[in-house]
Write a protein that holds these residues in place. Structure first.
Motif, PDB file in Angstrom:
ATOM      1  N   TYR A   1       0.209  -1.126  -0.239  1.00 33.61           N
ATOM      2  CA  TYR A   1      -0.145   0.001   0.146  1.00 33.61           C
ATOM      3  C   TYR A   1       0.794   1.460   0.048  1.00 33.61           C
ATOM      4  O   TYR A   1       0.494   2.244  -0.899  1.00 33.61           O
TER       5      TYR A   1
ATOM      6  N   SER B   1      -6.949   4.964  -1.139  1.00 39.79           N
ATOM      7  CA  SER B   1      -7.836   4.075  -1.053  1.00 39.79           C
ATOM      8  C   SER B   1      -7.030   2.565  -1.428  1.00 39.79           C
ATOM      9  O   SER B   1      -6.898   2.272  -2.800  1.00 39.79           O
TER      10      SER B   1
ATOM     11  N   GLN C   1     -11.087  -0.797   4.315  1.00 35.93           N
ATOM     12  CA  GLN C   1     -10.223   0.077   4.376  1.00 35.93           C
ATOM     13  C   GLN C   1     -10.447   1.342   5.419  1.00 35.93           C
ATOM     14  O   GLN C   1      -9.600   2.607   6.341  1.00 35.93           O
TER      15      GLN C   1
ATOM     16  N   GLN D   1      -6.888   2.952   6.792  1.00 37.77           N
ATOM     17  CA  GLN D   1      -6.611   4.412   6.487  1.00 37.77           C
ATOM     18  C   GLN D   1      -5.922   4.883   7.466  1.00 37.77           C
ATOM     19  O   GLN D   1      -4.841   6.214   6.906  1.00 37.77           O
TER      20      GLN D   1
ATOM     21  N   SER E   1     -13.802   6.944   6.709  1.00 38.18           N
ATOM     22  CA  SER E   1     -13.729   5.785   5.536  1.00 38.18           C
ATOM     23  C   SER E   1     -14.825   5.590   4.243  1.00 38.18           C
ATOM     24  O   SER E   1     -14.395   5.474   3.171  1.00 38.18           O
TER      25      SER E   1
ATOM     26  N   ILE F   1     -14.341   6.025   0.590  1.00 39.79           N
ATOM     27  CA  ILE F   1     -14.057   5.714  -0.839  1.00 39.79           C
ATOM     28  C   ILE F   1     -15.089   5.038  -1.536  1.00 39.79           C
ATOM     29  O   ILE F   1     -15.329   5.282  -3.212  1.00 39.79           O
TER      30      ILE F   1
END
Length: 471
Positions: free
Chosen positions: A92, A99, A250, A254, A342, A346
């Motif tokens: 990531y 996202s 997420q 996040q 979150s 998204i």
């Protein structure tokens, strides 16, 4: 009245933190806290966000039916967090994702990307509604019912409070408010444990010894592989639940992506992963103390474990009621606020693909609050099981396809038939339900939390088979 004053003071502190952290906030601040969060603050806040109000109510009562066997799953959590920290976080960070479902778009295709984001929206909205339902019910029972306030107004009011303190600063605000709420949660928990210990006429040392000798403190089950509490089932389920409810979620990721560096994010995740075990041990120990107190007082234990702590609180006086209310508010709000943030992320980043549109983000954030209220009211209508079981049952059916998609992308180098992905993701939980029902009818055995792994496996196999099937 004392409870209302305490809660109002609590929210005044939250709004003070929000005002301080949301100065000159932008969309980047809202989504990723400008990537400047101290890892230790993220780690501490994540403990409270991971625990939630469901844990505060349900875990103490779990000892009545399953003793302390929940700790087997918590042990699996630790391994799961290590896998996520060193397996998924580097990916990531390397892709610099806002996202995490952007990975699916790059690896598998556009429909896979949209499917992953859509399943998260559904899964998180339902799971977060279950968790937040707890605090609304408790406040309704102890505060608003005597005042004649309808439950729906309680829900709307609580959700709007979250919107007010998160609407500007987003993730930057949550890193700091969640740390404050985690502190409040554990202070309340420890003080309640201290009060119950005093009610039993024990010192803290004597209470520890009593818990250790109590039959309800059983942790390990190795002698019955059919049982849902069998060690390897619980341990493996704990690993996979973390992979799904953190690694490909997420909401949880996040906050970790707001750390200054990958190294900091890894330290934060491993820290709170290990802390989860002693934190839940405290909740379960409270359950043993409460059960012992009820037996000594000649009271019958509640049939529903979720009622164990609230029953004690309702009889223990104003101070315990205030502590309990603040603890459950802190636990529930620290998970619900990040869930709403979150969900907004998204929808704006993945579904609409308009991350830079600040007006859209503000409208979506408010709309998500409205949907949140609707889901909470729906859950109140249909729920008939233990709240913590409900969370994991929902996760097993809706997070399974997410885990299958990520597993296929990470463990194979094969392409996927992107046009088939939405149909496979929908068919997988339906097939899981049919298998569980059929197995129960024929053998009497029902899948537990391992249903999540079966769901992911079916999705994985479906993706593998369909890669050569035209549509």
């Amino acid at each position: 009245m004392v409870i209302i004053v305490a809660v109002l003071f609590y929210f005044a502190l939250l709004f003070t933190i929000s005002r301080w952290t949301s100065r000159q906030a932008t969309n980047t601040t809202f989504y990723r806290a400008d990537c400047r969060s101290p890892w230790y603050m993220v780690a501490f806040g994540m403990i409270g966000a991971s625990i939630s109000g469901v844990t505060f109510v349900s875990v103490p009562g779990m000892v009545l039916h399953t003793q302390m066997t929940y700790l087997q799953m918590c042990m699996g959590f630790i391994l799961g967090y290590v896998v996520v920290a060193f397996g998924l976080l580097p990916l990531y960070y390397r892709l610099n994702l806002t996202s995490i479902y952007g990975y699916l778009g790059q690896r598998l295709g556009r429909r896979s990307y949209k499917t992953g984001a859509s399943f998260f929206l559904l899964s998180k909205m339902m799971g977060a509604a279950v968790r937040f339902y707890v605090v609304c019910i408790i406040l309704q029972r102890f505060v608003f019912d005597p005042m004649g306030v309808p439950f729906v107004l309680t829900v709307v009011g609580m959700v709007m409070l979250i919107w007010l303190y998160t609407r500007h600063g987003g993730m930057k605000t949550l890193v700091w408010t969640d740390s404050f709420q985690t502190l409040c949660l554990f202070v309340a928990l420890l003080l309640i444990i201290y009060k119950v210990t005093k009610d039993l006429g024990l010192t803290m040392g004597e209470a520890v010894a009593m818990i250790d000798k109590n039959a309800l403190s059983r942790v390990f089950v190795f002698d019955d592989w059919v049982s849902k509490q069998y060690f390897w089932k619980q341990f493996a389920s704990g690993v996979f639940i973390v992979l799904v409810m953190t690694g490909v979620d997420q909401d949880m990721m996040q906050k970790n992506l707001t750390c200054k560096t990958l190294r900091g994010a890894q330290k934060d995740m491993c820290t709170y992963g290990v802390a989860f075990l002693p934190a839940n041990l405290l909740f379960l120990s409270l359950g043993v103390l409460l059960a012992t107190l009820a037996q000594q007082s000649g009271l019958s234990l509640p049939a529903n474990g979720d009622d164990l702590l609230p029953t004690y609180v309702s009889q223990a006086g104003t101070l315990v009621m205030v502590l309990f209310t603040l603890g459950i508010v802190a636990a529930s709000f620290s998970s619900a606020d990040s869930a709403l943030t979150s969900l907004t992320t998204i929808y704006c980043v993945d579904i609409k693909e308009r991350a830079a549109d600040e007006d859209l983000r503000k409208r979506v954030h408010l709309a998500m609050c409205g949907l949140f209220v609707l889901f909470i009211m729906l859950f109140k209508t249909v729920n008939s099981t233990s709240l913590i079981d409900a969370v994991y049952i929902i996760a097993s059916y809706t997070y399974g396809p997410l885990l299958g998609l990520f597993a296929y992308g990470l463990l194979t180098h094969k392409e996927v038939n992107d046009r088939w992905v939405p149909y496979i993701a929908i068919a997988s939980p339906l097939l899981c339900y049919a298998i569980d029902w059929g197995t129960g009818q024929m053998t009497g055995y029902h899948f537990g939390y391992e249903l999540l792994m079966l769901n992911a496996l079916i999705t994985f196999v479906g993706l593998w088979i369909s890669r050569r099937v035209p549509l």
